[in-house]
Design an enzyme around this catalytic site. Sequence first.
Site, PDB file in Angstrom:
ATOM      1  N   VAL B 130       0.919  -1.140   0.041  1.00 40.87           N
ATOM      2  CA  VAL B 130       0.120   0.095   0.015  1.00 40.87           C
ATOM      3  C   VAL B 130       0.865   1.449   0.002  1.00 40.87           C
ATOM      4  CG1 VAL B 130      -1.865   1.284   1.327  1.00 40.87           C
ATOM      5  CG2 VAL B 130      -1.720  -1.276   1.089  1.00 40.87           C
ATOM      6  N   LYS B 131       1.818   1.285   0.725  1.00 39.74           N
ATOM      7  CA  LYS B 131       2.919   2.369   0.872  1.00 39.74           C
ATOM      8  C   LYS B 131       3.270   2.772  -0.645  1.00 39.74           C
ATOM      9  CE  LYS B 131       6.432   4.927   2.445  1.00 39.74           C
ATOM     10  NZ  LYS B 131       6.239   5.841   3.433  1.00 39.74           N
ATOM     11  N   GLY B 132       3.534   1.778  -1.336  1.00 36.81           N
ATOM     12  CA  GLY B 132       3.673   2.414  -2.733  1.00 36.81           C
ATOM     13  C   GLY B 132       4.970   3.105  -3.120  1.00 36.81           C
TER      14      GLY B 132
END
Lengths: 519, 252
Positions: B130-132
């Site tokens: 999610v951090k990407g």
Amino acid sequence: MTGKLDLDPVLVARARELARRAGQPVVDLARSHTTVSVERAVLRLAGVTGADPDGIPWVNRLVDAVVADVGLGHGVAVPVFDALTREGITDVTLLAQKAAAGSVRFAVPTGRAATAARSAARRAVAAGVRRIDRRRAERDRLIKRHGDPKQRPWIYLIVATGDIYEDIPQAQAAARAGADVIAVIRSTGQSLLDYVPEGATREGFAGTYATQENFRLMRAALDESSKELGRYVRLTNYASGLCMPEMATLAGLERLDMMLNDSMYGILFRDINPIRTFVDQRFSRQVHARAGIIINTGEDNYLTTADAVDEAHTVTVSQLLNEFFAHEAGLADWQLGLGHAFEINPEVPESFRLELAHALLARELFPDAPLKWMPPTKHMTGDVFRGNLLDGFFNLAGTLTGQGILLVGMMTEAVVTPWLSDRDIALQNVRYVLGAAGGLHEDFVPAPGGFIRRRANQVLGEALDLLERIGEQTLLTAIAEGTFGIMKRPADRGKGLAGVAAHEADYCNPATEILEAAA
Amino acid sequence: MSGTQKAIVRPYGDTTGDGMVQVSFTLPVSHDKRAEGAAVQLANRMGIDPAMVVHAKPMGDGFTFFVVYGRVNHLVDLNAVQVVERDFALLSAKDVNTVIKQRLRRKLSVVGACIGTDAHTVGIDAILNVKGIAGEKGLEYYRELKVTNLGAQVSVPELVEAARAEKADAVLVSQVVTQRDAHLHNTREMSAAFREAMPAGRRPLLIVGGPRFDETMTDELGVDRIFGRGTTPGEVASYLVHALITQRKAMA
């Protein structure tokens, strides 16, 4: 500062009680488990330093050797100090080297040998804790000598070149330009390394590796700046990822002043195993409490993935949980930099009033916590002119609602890593707002029954509903089912699970014993 | 381009053809008259003449920030503009989710891993977590994608098995280590294993990524797509939608 929103004290007390109820089973879990990183932190306190020629720290080699012989569940302190006696040596790092070479066997001693190993381990770890105590006393002296920043919020700036020797002049320049707190962003991916790299580092990806030597170098440089500027400049790094306990320990040993430390960030955003995270988090916060370090929690991250209006209450819930876990680990209110952020879509009508309502709600719920106020990132588009305006409103909301720590927003967010001129323009923005309206919070009292009060009370109500729902299951189930952000994280999955073990009956951790005895 | 539209243009300040632009930059010199002269000289060399230094401000030790307005003497020939078109449209996360929801009508399953001895999960995590990366959220953030990240040092048989178990629509493999061409060998081994284990129509889309791949080597390596340095999660998500839904439907 209190009483601007007319919050119902019964509801506020209820919210704290529900947070306690949701958090307590997790604390019980943390108290009955250990992890490889907790054990490595214990060994660092006991004096194990350095790394092998491949760069793998001796604490990793030693813990791996103990685990191979007797498992993790007894704790490594007793087997290590028992082996030390049998080998007839006093240097724990030397023992690690021998263990890595395969020339030492570990056992779980009983009877007098066990008692002797326990007290030897406790003496060694106590010496490490005393070093942390001395660093804390040193900070108190330096703050007394140089003084705290004159204004609140403290101005927090990030540097991150990848090269510690490039970071140092940038950090010193930022301090001269007005920064009160310097954060050195870590290299991408460090949070997923199951060891702490060693030495001064000159290469990183979008950040600089957090190492003990880099901590030391930067702290020394900021001590020079503090002296030059006549105010104590604080240093921040990250106790997150797979090595939270060790990061906390190294930060304590090198007198860092703040650490990012969130109870759920690693689980949600890095897919680290929930149990690993909660065990590591508790130990790391106990160390922070002892070291006098202010933690910064990561609620701002939820708002970068979820809608800042619809999900505003998840921030409040997480702040309450972070507060509960922090208090339980021995942190005082002045050490709780609870996070939140200015992330509402500027196209939403009345977006600024909504931001004020949310920010003031955090202020009123946690009157004695410094609160970490994070700038817009999600709606920064590359239109740097609009971005600068948005940052100005962010700064205004920060001062109007009495935030403690303000992370300076960059108009080039999402465009480039900040240029020298971007930082200068951003600091000019902060200085203008604080100079022009620094005392405006005295006059800012939202009208009774008005938009801001209604909105704040609505968010508190939604937070209570969510806490009630969590209470019906458990926090671990809630995390598994994707209650926070949108990520589903079951307790039996995620990175770092292999490094978790339940305590055996004879589990011994001298560090926890010392830290809990003080609390 | 239609013949009637003007092909030669210049920047527009407030009058057609005035050529006015605004630039800002920093020079590593202390602020004095000479510094301002240096800013004008730079602007002149950029084709801005006359150049007006409207703002000059010292920043720290030995740096000055300038804002310059002026008339640029360059022309732009629209007929000579060349752009490399991506062969798929870049979609927002919302649009990716919408297309999957409306046209696939189930979650799109993605399995990712670092295979072989490669322990560098930086790449696969940047794309999947999610951090990407670079301000873009990873694929886990997309509600309509079901992401399984197997992490590092996954063997090829494990990967094939996971792809089968998760009914993977696409398999993402990251390779950072390139010693003795390990990334190429590993990729060939992976694509061969999928060819052997599954019939052509049932095989997931095979995608590899890493900083040292040549993006044109897809046929040679037996994969559907190669992504090089600097690829963002949004590009990968957009490609997945293109290859698995938009293009496939168009061909059917």
